[in-house]
Motif scaffolding. Structure first.
Motif, short mmCIF file in Angstrom:
data_model
loop_
_atom_site.label_atom_id
_atom_site.label_comp_id
_atom_site.label_asym_id
_atom_site.label_seq_id
_atom_site.Cartn_x
_atom_site.Cartn_y
_atom_site.Cartn_z
N CYS A 185 -1.03 -5.41 6.70
CA CYS A 185 -0.39 -5.39 5.38
C CYS A 185 -0.92 -6.53 4.51
O CYS A 185 -1.29 -6.33 3.35
N HIS A 210 -2.50 1.92 5.31
CA HIS A 210 -2.11 3.13 6.02
C HIS A 210 -1.80 2.83 7.48
O HIS A 210 -0.78 3.30 8.03
N GLN A 247 1.46 1.00 7.83
CA GLN A 247 2.60 1.92 7.73
C GLN A 247 2.87 2.60 9.07
O GLN A 247 4.02 2.72 9.50
N THR A 257 6.27 1.97 11.29
CA THR A 257 7.12 3.12 11.63
C THR A 257 7.32 3.19 13.14
O THR A 257 8.44 3.45 13.62
N ARG A 274 8.26 -2.23 6.42
CA ARG A 274 8.06 -1.01 5.63
C ARG A 274 8.39 -1.24 4.16
O ARG A 274 7.72 -0.67 3.28
N ILE A 312 5.27 -2.91 2.76
CA ILE A 312 4.12 -2.02 2.88
C ILE A 312 4.20 -0.88 1.87
O ILE A 312 3.20 -0.50 1.24
N ASP A 313 5.38 -0.31 1.70
CA ASP A 313 5.55 0.79 0.75
C ASP A 313 5.24 0.34 -0.67
O ASP A 313 4.64 1.08 -1.46
N SER A 372 1.48 0.07 -0.90
CA SER A 372 0.88 1.40 -0.91
C SER A 372 0.91 2.00 -2.30
O SER A 372 -0.08 2.60 -2.77
#
Length: 405
Positions: free
Chosen positions: A354, A374, A377, A381, A389, A392-393, A396
């Protein structure tokens, strides 16, 4: 008629005698207590009615986002749930039948005596070999946490903590009790870190409070410094990095003359982390330099199995911190950290990727950043890390915007 009695929730009397419920009451775990009511058919609205709380408040309590500290509210809950006197006393309330402090509950005095004798006899069977086996179990859980994440082993963690607490609470021999206190502090601290990663921050704070109390009893300054330092991450996740930085500086100053260099390395790196989030680049860089200067050889110390930090981890920390300030060397630090990972620190690898994706995006190379984001992520998960997350989201989305998607 006593207020709330007419709408009292009907919970079987046997529920209040189970070990799990007793533990919920001792800890004033109102999320657990409300969950019992839900299990026996009470809606959140019904719970709110008997406890004179709104449904949103009940929902927040059930999800660990709020607790109850006011004595008058606790009294209303006890009355609304129909707690017998022996259950009220576990919750810290006075019995309603003053003439019989435990109530007329099938000769509860005798039952309590028998129960206490049984627990003391159980604790007396704990010997150094048993403690060693329990310690091995905690170390195995620590390994599984790195590989699989906290949610995958949540049931095992709860059982392990309950078993250690049961033995510790009734241990009489000083040497065994001290060992159990030490192990309880380590295990509760691990549970705290797992709770941080799922963003169950109230649970995390509670675990660290239990860990600190056990570390005090174990009279181990290294363990106390470590769990106190980890608790600072709860403050960081709550958006209070200034308080986290101040706490870490206090812990380091208080214990610097009594703990090993590896732990001081970790405390300095953690301080740098909090300072970076605060935006204090000067403090952050000074703490990172101190961490590098203090780092001893090797990966870990036998006396501190809870702490694993080497040059690659310091590089990871450096990259994680300095990416926030646009440092051009960040990507190299993170690539070095990624190359040095042994494949067992899955959640840590997610964090490194990340950060590397963030550094590459900041350097104007979103295409190079994308595969790292990617993969981060996927790993986050796998380990159930809501904490990772979340960031990271956000990255992204930033990568997709940079690529015109």
């Amino acid at each position: 008629m006593q207020k709330g009695v007419a709408s009292r929730i009907d919970i079987p009397a046997s529920v209040w005698d189970s070990d799990d419920t007793r533990e919920i009451l001792r800890k004033r775990d109102f999320a657990g207590l409300f969950a019992i009511a839900v299990k026996y058919g009470a809606s959140q609205v019904r719970i709110g009615a008997v406890a004179e709380l709104g449904q949103p408040a009940v929902n927040a309590i059930l999800h660990g986002k709020r607790s109850i500290a006011e004595l008058h509210v606790i009294e209303r809950v006890a009355t609304g749930f129909g707690l017998p006197d022996h259950a009220r006393m576990l919750l810290g309330l006075a019995p309603q039948d003053i003439a019989s402090p435990t109530g007329d509950h099938n000769d509860a005095h005798e039952e309590q005596t028998t129960e206490l004798i049984g627990r003391l006899d159980f604790a007396a069977t704990i010997d150094p070999i048993t403690v060693m086996i329990l310690r091995t179990d905690t170390n195995n859980l620590r390994y599984l946490d790195r590989k699989l994440g906290g949610p995958a082993i949540a049931d095992k963690m709860r059982a392990q903590i309950a078993q250690i607490e049961r033995a510790h609470r009734h241990a009489i021999r000083h040497g065994i009790r001290t060992q159990l206190a030490h192990l309880l502090a380590e295990t509760a601290s691990l549970a705290g870190w797992q709770a941080i990663n799922t963003l169950a921050l109230n649970d995390a704070w509670t675990h660290y409070e239990h860990a600190k109390a056990a570390a005090y009893e174990a009279e181990d300054p290294s363990l106390l410094a470590y769990v106190s330092g980890e608790q600072a991450y709860v403050l960081t996740e709550l958006g209070r990095p200034a308080e986290a930085t101040a706490l870490l500086q206090h812990v380091h100053a208080q214990h610097r003359d009594h703990v090993p260099r590896r732990l001081r390395t970790w405390l300095s790196a953690a301080e740098a982390d909090a300072a970076a989030i605060l935006g204090d680049e000067t403090t952050c860089r000074a703490a990172l330099d101190q961490a590098a200067a203090l780092l001893p050889e090797g990966d870990s110390d036998p006396d501190m199995p809870y702490l694993f930090i080497n040059a690659h981890h310091v590089a990871r920390w450096r990259g994680n911190c300095l990416v926030r300030f646009g440092d051009p060397d960040t990507a190299d630090d993170l690539r070095s950290a990624l190359a040095g990972m042994d494949g067992t620190h899955i959640r840590a690898e997610s964090g490194v990727r990340c950060d590397l994706g963030h550094a590459l995006l900041a350097a104007g190379d979103p295409e190079a950043a994308q595969p790292h984001i990617h993969r981060a992520q996927q790993l986050a998960t796998m380990t159930g890390s809501r904490r990772q997350r979340r960031r990271i989201d956000e990255l992204s989305k930033a990568v997709n915007r940079a690529l015109g998607r």
